[in-house]
Design an enzyme around this catalytic site. Structure first.
Site, PDB file in Angstrom:
ATOM      1  N   GLU A 151      39.172  51.639   2.154  1.00 13.43           N
ATOM      2  CA  GLU A 151      40.499  51.186   1.737  1.00 13.43           C
ATOM      3  C   GLU A 151      41.012  51.886   0.483  1.00 13.43           C
ATOM      4  OE1 GLU A 151      39.867  46.986   1.463  1.00 13.43           O
ATOM      5  OE2 GLU A 151      40.302  46.636   3.588  1.00 13.43           O
TER       6      GLU A 151
ATOM      7  N   GLU B 129      17.406  48.782   8.587  1.00 17.14           N
ATOM      8  CA  GLU B 129      17.339  48.419   7.174  1.00 17.14           C
ATOM      9  C   GLU B 129      15.920  48.457   6.607  1.00 17.14           C
ATOM     10  OE1 GLU B 129      16.963  43.762   6.499  1.00 17.14           O
ATOM     11  OE2 GLU B 129      18.838  44.260   7.504  1.00 17.14           O
TER      12      GLU B 129
END
Length: 271
Positions: free
Chosen positions: A79, A110
């Site tokens: 963004e 992960e």
């Protein structure tokens, strides 16, 4: 000792509650998140100041995380260019398992201590940059390994976690620990913990961009004019700033491509 984010919910028999009751209780829990963030303000300030210093010197900001935490970093990074007109590689979000993990979980991605640094090296990361690890649990190997290597390489490191005294925080030079407590659905850290992380990321990236001069007054003067809504907003901003009519403002915006450039061009001629 069990992490607070993994502790039993304060509510029982959720499957027996009405829609209204569920929504009310979730909202009650959400109300506690901003207060948890407020308690971490000194840590947030210290991390933000360190990132600002690096980026004012030409460095970049990287986020790493897995699952929800990784997605939040990717969202915040993605963004920045449309909102502030910065290059797409100035703020970079990396998620364990690659971009495909944004939509679909990648099993055990992960759990690799080495992979984060390998992912970061694709961007030629260096000691000019800052790295923030995002992990609600504070135990994610992907994030721990990335921060550990970053420290060895001389980067500024920070983190956003939601449990106290975590391994991730221990690796970060500037840890941010927002203790959000048990989730409404036991262990569902996409809820309060995710909300807390989003709030901290909003604060971090927004403050950094303002400090870098990407906001004038309270306006996004460098925003990308990528849709009609943003073009209309840009026209209004130009009109307000230099007191011209809508047609003139629109012409200036079309010609120069951003509010800042349109205003500066007009003032250079009419000063």
């Amino acid at each position: 000792m069990i992490n607070t984010t993994e502790q039993e919910s304060n509510y029982t028999q959720l499957d027996e509650l009405t829609v209204g009751e569920l929504l009310h209780h979730i909202n009650q829990e959400d109300k506690t998140v901003a207060h948890s963030v407020e308690k971490a303000m000194p840590q947030i300030e210290a991390l933000t100041e360190a990132v600002v210093e690096k980026m004012k010197a030409g460095g970049r900001l990287f986020y790493i995380g897995a699952g929800t935490s990784g997605r939040l970093g990717v969202v915040d990074a993605s963004e920045c260019p449309p909102t502030y007109g910065v290059p797409f590689d100035m703020v970079v979000g990396i998620i364990a398992g690659g971009d495909g993990a944004i939509r679909k979980a990648v099993e055990f991605a992960e759990d690799d201590f080495e992979q984060a640094w390998k992912d970061l090296e694709e961007y030629h990361i260096s000691d000019k940059d800052a790295l923030v690890g995002i992990a609600a649990s504070g135990r994610t190997p992907y994030v721990i390994g990335g921060l550990r290597t970053a420290n060895e390489k001389g980067l500024v490191t920070g983190c956003i976690v939601c449990n106290a005294d975590s391994p991730v925080a221990a690796e970060a030079q500037f840890p941010v620990e927002v203790i959000t407590g048990p989730e409404f659905v036991t262990g569902s850290t996409r809820m309060k913990a995710g909300t807390a992380q989003k709030l901290v990321l909003n604060m971090l990236s927004t403050t950094v961009m303002i400090q870098l001069g990407r906001v004038k007054g309270n306006k996004m003067v460098d925003m990308q004019l990528s849709n009609h809504k943003l073009v209309d907003r840009g026209v209004r901003m130009v009109m307000d700033e230099i007191q011209v009519d809508e047609s003139t403002a629109s012409d200036l915006l079309n010609q120069h491509g951003s509010v800042r450039k349109a205003v500066d061009a007009y003032r250079s001629i009419h000063s």
